[in-house]
Design a protein around this motif. Structure first.
Motif, PDB file in Angstrom:
ATOM      1  N   HIS A  56      10.488  35.904 -50.970  1.00 12.30           N
ATOM      2  CA  HIS A  56      11.385  35.434 -52.030  1.00 12.30           C
ATOM      3  C   HIS A  56      10.624  34.416 -52.868  1.00 12.30           C
ATOM      4  CE1 HIS A  56      11.823  32.361 -48.945  1.00 12.30           C
ATOM      5  NE2 HIS A  56      12.533  31.596 -49.734  1.00 12.30           N
ATOM      6  N   HIS A  58      11.012  31.284 -53.885  1.00 18.99           N
ATOM      7  CA  HIS A  58      11.125  29.825 -53.838  1.00 18.99           C
ATOM      8  C   HIS A  58       9.742  29.197 -53.925  1.00 18.99           C
ATOM      9  CE1 HIS A  58      15.386  29.542 -51.891  1.00 18.99           C
ATOM     10  NE2 HIS A  58      15.423  29.615 -53.209  1.00 18.99           N
ATOM     11  N   ASP A  60       8.061  26.920 -52.463  1.00 17.62           N
ATOM     12  CA  ASP A  60       7.165  26.716 -51.310  1.00 17.62           C
ATOM     13  C   ASP A  60       6.547  28.022 -50.808  1.00 17.62           C
ATOM     14  OD1 ASP A  60       9.855  27.233 -50.615  1.00 17.62           O
ATOM     15  OD2 ASP A  60       9.620  26.357 -48.631  1.00 17.62           O
ATOM     16  N   HIS A  61       7.129  29.172 -51.181  1.00 20.77           N
ATOM     17  CA  HIS A  61       6.608  30.462 -50.706  1.00 20.77           C
ATOM     18  C   HIS A  61       5.647  31.119 -51.692  1.00 20.77           C
ATOM     19  CE1 HIS A  61       9.331  30.966 -47.143  1.00 20.77           C
ATOM     20  NE2 HIS A  61       9.862  29.925 -47.754  1.00 20.77           N
ATOM     21  N   HIS A 131      20.034  33.622 -48.753  1.00 25.68           N
ATOM     22  CA  HIS A 131      19.251  32.399 -48.932  1.00 25.68           C
ATOM     23  C   HIS A 131      18.796  32.318 -50.389  1.00 25.68           C
ATOM     24  CE1 HIS A 131      16.236  29.274 -48.270  1.00 25.68           C
ATOM     25  NE2 HIS A 131      15.334  30.070 -48.801  1.00 25.68           N
ATOM     26  N   ASP A 148      12.960  33.087 -45.077  1.00 26.42           N
ATOM     27  CA  ASP A 148      13.944  32.052 -44.740  1.00 26.42           C
ATOM     28  C   ASP A 148      15.283  32.681 -44.360  1.00 26.42           C
ATOM     29  OD1 ASP A 148      11.915  30.354 -45.310  1.00 26.42           O
ATOM     30  OD2 ASP A 148      12.799  29.497 -47.116  1.00 26.42           O
TER      31      ASP A 148
HETATM   32 ZN   LIG Z   1      13.330  29.571 -49.454  1.00 30.41          ZN
END
Ligand SMILES: [Zn+2]
Length: 215
Positions: A56, A58, A60-61, A131, A148
């Motif tokens: 996904h 986000h 941090d990913h 999420h 996540d």
């Molecule tokens: Zn996430």
């Protein structure tokens, strides 16, 4: 299957190096930063990184995706349902007061049921939204790169923009909890676990199952 984890960035995100030891074809999963170290791990394992799988979009990913693609020429995979989340990377950075990552180019927008080959390994794309709107897991045999969703003793949060608790409960109980108990789950944060272990002891999972039963 080769699998190594590196914890990166301010949210202790798990970046993975995976690969087929027979063909030496490798991939990165959710490279959230520390790209040189990830590529060093791949090199030591004699893996050539040809793909980058993203669960996904986000912050941090995906922080390391553009750099990893530049250094390896790897093909990038992100679920279709994460287009908007990816486009909002700058806004995500602002919200968290963190540096904006270089916008990664996505080569292949994946959907439920797609298959991705890494040497002799085959990963299936499993849509598990909640999420984030288009979140996917990548499942190969008894190994799941779960992002996540399911984590050891926890689950992904649903209170971030684009999150939806009801959608999460549905996709989680109808998909992830249907995987065999001995499925090894490699999450976006924290240690790896198994579906069986979490089904029996994870308080968030038990609560979700109870909620479903009450409906
Ligand atoms: Zn996430």
């Amino acid at each position: 299957m080769f699998l190594a984890k590196l914890v990166v960035g301010p949210f202790a995100e798990n970046s993975y190096v995976i690969g087929d030891e027979k063909t030496h074809e490798g991939a990165l999963v959710d490279p959230g930063g520390d790209v040189e170290h990830l590529l060093e791990i791949a090199k030591r394992a004699k893996l050539k990184i040809g793909k980058i799988l993203i669960t996904h979009a986000h912050w941090d990913h995906v922080f390391g995706v553009a750099e990893a693609k530049r250094l390896t020429g790897a093909e990038t995979f992100l679920p279709k349902g994460e287009k908007k989340m990816l486009a909002a990377l700058d806004r995500q950075s602002e919200m968290m007061g963190l540096p904006a990552p270089e916008m990664p180019a996505i080569d292949t927008w994946v959907a439920e049921g797609d298959a991705i080959r890494i040497g002799d390994l085959e990963f299936r794309v499993i849509l598990v939204p909640g999420h984030s709107p288009g979140h996917v897991a990548y499942l190969s045999g008894l190994d799941a790169m779960s992002g996540d969703t399911l984590m050891a003793g926890s689950v992904g949060r649903t209170d971030l923009p684009g999150g939806d608790f009801d959608v999460f409960v549905d996709s989680f109980t109808e998909k992830i909890l249907k995987w065999p108990d001995d499925t090894r789950v490699h999450p976006g944060h924290g240690p790896s676990t198994t579906v069986g272990e979490e089904r029996d002891s994870n308080p968030f999972v038990l609560e979700m199952l109870a909620m479903r039963a009450r409906r």
